[in-house]
Design a protein around this motif. Sequence first.
Motif, PDB file in Angstrom:
ATOM      1  N   SER A  30     -13.735  36.634 -39.384  1.00  0.00           N
ATOM      2  CA  SER A  30     -12.746  36.777 -39.811  1.00  0.00           C
ATOM      3  C   SER A  30     -10.901  36.961 -38.782  1.00  0.00           C
ATOM      4  N   GLN A  31     -11.742  36.808 -37.997  1.00  0.00           N
ATOM      5  CA  GLN A  31     -10.580  37.159 -36.873  1.00  0.00           C
ATOM      6  C   GLN A  31      -9.572  35.851 -36.418  1.00  0.00           C
ATOM      7  N   ILE A  32      -8.200  35.568 -36.405  1.00  0.00           N
ATOM      8  CA  ILE A  32      -7.809  34.628 -35.715  1.00  0.00           C
ATOM      9  C   ILE A  32      -7.977  35.516 -34.301  1.00  0.00           C
ATOM     10  N   MET A  33      -8.158  33.819 -33.542  1.00  0.00           N
ATOM     11  CA  MET A  33      -8.552  34.505 -31.656  1.00  0.00           C
ATOM     12  C   MET A  33      -8.031  33.362 -31.291  1.00  0.00           C
ATOM     13  N   VAL A  47      -1.880  29.653 -25.307  1.00  0.00           N
ATOM     14  CA  VAL A  47      -2.283  27.851 -25.016  1.00  0.00           C
ATOM     15  C   VAL A  47      -2.140  27.695 -26.194  1.00  0.00           C
ATOM     16  N   SER A  48      -3.167  28.421 -27.517  1.00  0.00           N
ATOM     17  CA  SER A  48      -4.036  27.856 -28.066  1.00  0.00           C
ATOM     18  C   SER A  48      -4.378  29.285 -29.428  1.00  0.00           C
ATOM     19  N   ALA A  49      -4.703  28.763 -30.601  1.00  0.00           N
ATOM     20  CA  ALA A  49      -5.122  30.052 -31.300  1.00  0.00           C
ATOM     21  C   ALA A  49      -5.775  29.416 -32.835  1.00  0.00           C
ATOM     22  N   ILE A  50      -6.727  29.945 -33.117  1.00  0.00           N
ATOM     23  CA  ILE A  50      -7.508  28.877 -34.364  1.00  0.00           C
ATOM     24  C   ILE A  50      -8.041  30.390 -35.460  1.00  0.00           C
ATOM     25  N   PHE A  51      -7.515  29.805 -36.563  1.00  0.00           N
ATOM     26  CA  PHE A  51      -7.593  30.913 -37.914  1.00  0.00           C
ATOM     27  C   PHE A  51      -9.847  30.870 -37.932  1.00  0.00           C
ATOM     28  N   GLY A  52      -9.627  31.740 -38.787  1.00  0.00           N
ATOM     29  CA  GLY A  52     -11.149  32.986 -38.445  1.00  0.00           C
ATOM     30  C   GLY A  52     -12.476  31.960 -39.107  1.00  0.00           C
ATOM     31  N   GLY A  53     -12.314  30.491 -40.092  1.00  0.00           N
ATOM     32  CA  GLY A  53     -12.906  29.352 -40.303  1.00  0.00           C
ATOM     33  C   GLY A  53     -12.885  29.085 -39.534  1.00  0.00           C
TER      34      GLY A  53
END
Length: 111
Positions: A30-33, A47-53
């Motif tokens: 459930s967490q953006i990382m 650098v980068s991020a990705i939504f939980g799904g």
Amino acid sequence: VQLVESGGGLVQPGGSLRLSCTASGFTFSSQIMSWVRQAPGKEFEWVSAIFGGGERTYYADSVKGRFTVSRDNAKNTMYLQLNSLKTEDTAMYYCQNPGGYWGQGTQVTVS
């Protein structure tokens, strides 16, 4: 909460690496990382991020088109594929969760 990065190493310019970040202690799916890095003598750089799904990803201009972030929520793991590496990508790479937790980092050296 624990975040453990791995996969760093020494690679020649133009080479590739895949970094991993394995998480525990929170609801990973459930967490953006995010990935951040710190080059020697420089400030931290997002650098980068990705939504939980995994439905949305974001990249710094400096890595766009060369790096790809992904995740496997079944394994509580996030990845960062680093392609076409440049000497300026040399840095310690960290994963981060929204709660402000960081891993110990994994060193990427391009030389």
